[in-house]
Scaffold this motif. Structure first.
Motif, PDB file in Angstrom:
ATOM      1  N   THR A 221      44.570  50.087  41.281  1.00 22.14           N
ATOM      2  CA  THR A 221      44.533  48.653  41.574  1.00 22.14           C
ATOM      3  C   THR A 221      43.739  47.875  40.524  1.00 22.14           C
ATOM      4  O   THR A 221      43.424  46.716  40.718  1.00 22.14           O
ATOM      5  CB  THR A 221      43.922  48.394  42.964  1.00 22.14           C
ATOM      6  OG1 THR A 221      42.590  48.954  43.016  1.00 22.14           O
ATOM      7  CG2 THR A 221      44.760  49.022  44.058  1.00 22.14           C
TER       8      THR A 221
ATOM      9  N   LYS B 190      43.453  41.155  44.773  1.00 24.48           N
ATOM     10  CA  LYS B 190      42.740  40.649  43.590  1.00 24.48           C
ATOM     11  C   LYS B 190      41.669  39.619  43.951  1.00 24.48           C
ATOM     12  O   LYS B 190      41.356  38.722  43.177  1.00 24.48           O
ATOM     13  CB  LYS B 190      43.725  40.041  42.578  1.00 24.48           C
ATOM     14  CG  LYS B 190      44.862  40.970  42.171  1.00 24.48           C
ATOM     15  CD  LYS B 190      44.349  42.271  41.574  1.00 24.48           C
ATOM     16  CE  LYS B 190      45.480  43.209  41.184  1.00 24.48           C
ATOM     17  NZ  LYS B 190      44.979  44.548  40.736  1.00 24.48           N
TER      18      LYS B 190
ATOM     19  N   THR C 115      40.710  48.141  39.734  1.00 27.24           N
ATOM     20  CA  THR C 115      39.404  47.788  40.270  1.00 27.24           C
ATOM     21  C   THR C 115      38.330  48.587  39.542  1.00 27.24           C
ATOM     22  O   THR C 115      38.472  49.801  39.364  1.00 27.24           O
ATOM     23  CB  THR C 115      39.340  48.106  41.778  1.00 27.24           C
ATOM     24  OG1 THR C 115      40.372  47.387  42.455  1.00 27.24           O
ATOM     25  CG2 THR C 115      37.989  47.730  42.355  1.00 27.24           C
TER      26      THR C 115
ATOM     27  N   ASP D  46      36.745  42.428  42.265  1.00 25.03           N
ATOM     28  CA  ASP D  46      36.927  43.137  41.002  1.00 25.03           C
ATOM     29  C   ASP D  46      36.170  44.452  40.929  1.00 25.03           C
ATOM     30  O   ASP D  46      36.556  45.335  40.162  1.00 25.03           O
ATOM     31  CB  ASP D  46      36.450  42.261  39.834  1.00 25.03           C
ATOM     32  CG  ASP D  46      37.139  40.925  39.792  1.00 25.03           C
ATOM     33  OD1 ASP D  46      38.379  40.911  39.685  1.00 25.03           O
ATOM     34  OD2 ASP D  46      36.443  39.886  39.868  1.00 25.03           O
TER      35      ASP D  46
ATOM     36  N   LEU E 208      40.972  53.404  42.690  1.00 25.72           N
ATOM     37  CA  LEU E 208      40.498  52.144  42.123  1.00 25.72           C
ATOM     38  C   LEU E 208      41.243  51.818  40.838  1.00 25.72           C
ATOM     39  O   LEU E 208      41.617  50.665  40.587  1.00 25.72           O
ATOM     40  CB  LEU E 208      38.994  52.217  41.852  1.00 25.72           C
ATOM     41  CG  LEU E 208      38.083  52.391  43.060  1.00 25.72           C
ATOM     42  CD1 LEU E 208      36.618  52.436  42.619  1.00 25.72           C
ATOM     43  CD2 LEU E 208      38.285  51.283  44.076  1.00 25.72           C
TER      44      LEU E 208
ATOM     45  N   GLN F  70      33.987  47.621  43.000  1.00 22.41           N
ATOM     46  CA  GLN F  70      33.632  48.372  44.215  1.00 22.41           C
ATOM     47  C   GLN F  70      32.186  48.851  44.096  1.00 22.41           C
ATOM     48  O   GLN F  70      31.813  49.518  43.137  1.00 22.41           O
ATOM     49  CB  GLN F  70      34.597  49.543  44.371  1.00 22.41           C
ATOM     50  CG  GLN F  70      34.176  50.677  45.288  1.00 22.41           C
ATOM     51  CD  GLN F  70      34.029  50.287  46.736  1.00 22.41           C
ATOM     52  OE1 GLN F  70      32.964  49.802  47.121  1.00 22.41           O
ATOM     53  NE2 GLN F  70      35.058  50.517  47.534  1.00 22.41           N
TER      54      GLN F  70
ATOM     55  N   GLN G 257      39.721  47.712  50.464  1.00 21.67           N
ATOM     56  CA  GLN G 257      40.931  48.041  49.707  1.00 21.67           C
ATOM     57  C   GLN G 257      41.910  46.882  49.725  1.00 21.67           C
ATOM     58  O   GLN G 257      42.561  46.572  48.716  1.00 21.67           O
ATOM     59  CB  GLN G 257      41.569  49.310  50.271  1.00 21.67           C
ATOM     60  CG  GLN G 257      42.806  49.781  49.523  1.00 21.67           C
ATOM     61  CD  GLN G 257      42.508  50.234  48.100  1.00 21.67           C
ATOM     62  OE1 GLN G 257      41.367  50.531  47.757  1.00 21.67           O
ATOM     63  NE2 GLN G 257      43.547  50.262  47.276  1.00 21.67           N
TER      64      GLN G 257
ATOM     65  N   PHE H  90      40.740  44.331  47.254  1.00 20.88           N
ATOM     66  CA  PHE H  90      41.026  44.747  45.882  1.00 20.88           C
ATOM     67  C   PHE H  90      42.512  44.567  45.569  1.00 20.88           C
ATOM     68  O   PHE H  90      42.878  44.084  44.496  1.00 20.88           O
ATOM     69  CB  PHE H  90      40.604  46.204  45.666  1.00 20.88           C
ATOM     70  CG  PHE H  90      39.126  46.441  45.778  1.00 20.88           C
ATOM     71  CD1 PHE H  90      38.221  45.621  45.136  1.00 20.88           C
ATOM     72  CD2 PHE H  90      38.643  47.491  46.538  1.00 20.88           C
ATOM     73  CE1 PHE H  90      36.863  45.839  45.239  1.00 20.88           C
ATOM     74  CE2 PHE H  90      37.278  47.721  46.648  1.00 20.88           C
ATOM     75  CZ  PHE H  90      36.389  46.890  45.995  1.00 20.88           C
TER      76      PHE H  90
END
Length: 405
Positions: A336, A309, A338, A312, A333, A314, A303, A306
């Motif tokens: 963020t 940055k 992601t 990109d 996700l 998960q 986390q 992510f």
């Protein structure tokens, strides 16, 4: 199975309570009433029996080594569980974790209403029962006559890209007469015929199976050869933590000009190493995604990566984390920005579960494909079109058992 309810037959007290306590995220009122009706339908079924068995998957070819592990074989034998209700419904899926542990939980489930164990809006209600997570989703879909992606909120599934995840170091086999790069190209051609338009290439031959310099050169040659032979396809690479950050940057310099869709697990994740890689990617203006989270995932640390940055995508395994836990994680996700692509290697069942997760929740950049056949189950309802995987509009996960359980 015939649905036995009508929306207008809902008790007003039950419906009002649901509306007060459920965050509908802008869903139309009719969808909230449908959800309440689904809950009532699930409450009419009690778990009558739980039976365990095994199913066999067959790969179309021997799958060889990766940067860390030896031959992966011709296909796994998987533990499954079948949940039957007192009304005659049956759902089945892969068993998460060990059969021994799951057997100890049977007394807690038998006799319970499905609604005591599972809710369409959230999934499996107790982490303790996560061993039966996929099977409960399948069973709920069967009872409600809905595909799992519809349980997650999408009447028409979100469709996304689909990559072949079974291109390993088969150029190194057999040991006494290695087939060379032509073998990799032959396998990519087969996978192209299946419908894939993305190929994930295993790299990191110099970590264990070849001298460092020779392994690096072979990784570079394979990547360039596949990119040249299949210009209409996207290339993903997976290092299985077989590089240092400096070694991986050397590999990227060696394939200069080849566009990568993503880079997966080049090294064990650290802030320092991913900062170095991210800086190089930016400096060279490489339009690629950085993906991690498969091997021994530390979710709290991931986390952080992510949020900073540095990653990109998960990748945590769909069964390892659990279908319900993936449902819980997906909104986080999104916050963020992601992307998701749950690891599915080893089992086409995991691929198909991911198709429903993606279909219902979106935010999934691509799905890992594990081409397989089986005499124990019908896997043919899933379609591959234009390089994308399309889950069937069938109850549950849409896979029928062919063997008698």
């Amino acid at each position: 199975m015939k649905r036995r309810f009508f929306i207008n037959s809902l008790g007003i007290g039950f419906a009002s309570s649901l509306l007060l306590n459920f965050n509908g995220y802008g869903n139309p009122l009719s969808e909230l009433f449908e959800l309440a009706a689904d809950e009532r339908e699930l409450a009419e079924h009690k778990i009558d029996s739980i039976v365990f068995s095994k199913v066999k998957l067959n790969y179309p070819r021997l799958v060889g080594k990766n940067a860390r592990l030896d031959l992966h074989g011709h296909g796994p034998e998987l533990d499954i569980c079948c949940l039957r209700t007192d009304q005659g419904a049956m759902g089945w899926a892969s068993l998460r974790g060990s059969k021994k542990d799951a057997e100890q939980l049977i007394p807690e489930l038998v006799g319970k209403k499905i609604s005591d164990l599972f809710t369409p809006k959230a999934g499996t209600l107790s982490e303790k029962h996560i061993a039966f997570d996929m099977a409960l989703h399948d069973l709920a879909g069967v009872v409600l006559q809905k595909p799992v992606y519809a349980l997650l909120g999408k009447k028409d599934p979100f469709i996304t890209k689909y990559y072949s995840g079974m291109i390993y170091f088969d150029d190194l086999e057999p040991k006494d007469k290695p087939a060379g790069i032509d073998k990799i190209l032959e396998e990519c051609l087969f996978d192209y015929g299946v419908g894939y338009r993305q190929f994930k290439l295993k790299i990191g031959r110099g970590n264990k199976w070849m001298p460092k310099a020779e392994g690096m050169q072979r990784d570079i040659e394979v990547t360039k050869a596949v990119a040249a032979a299949f210009p209409d396809c996207e290339i993903l690479v997976d290092g299985n933590n077989g590089f240092t950050s400096d070694e991986f940057i050397q590999y990227l310099k060696g394939i200069a000009g080849v566009k990568l869709f993503w880079i997966e697990e080049p090294f064990h994740e650290t802030v320092e190493d991913y900062k170095k890689l991210r800086d190089f990617v930016k400096q060279e203006k490489l339009d690629t995604l950085l993906a991690d989270g498969e091997a021994d995932p530390d979710q709290a640390f991931l986390q952080k990566l992510f949020e900073q940055k540095l990653l990109d995508v998960q990748l945590t395994d769909i069964e390892g984390l659990g279908f319900t836990n993936w449902r819980r994680m997906m909104p986080e996700l999104v916050k963020t920005r992601t992307l998701a692509s749950p690891h599915a290697w080893g089992s086409l069942l995991k691929t198909n579960y991911t198709a429903h997760l993606a279909g219902g929740l979106g935010n999934t950049v691509t799905i890992e494909g594990v081409t397989s056949s089986s005499d124990d189950m019908d896997l043919t309802a899933y379609a591959v079109k234009d390089g994308k995987l399309i889950p069937p509009d069938l109850p549950g996960f849409g896979m029928q058992l062919l063997k008698t359980i």
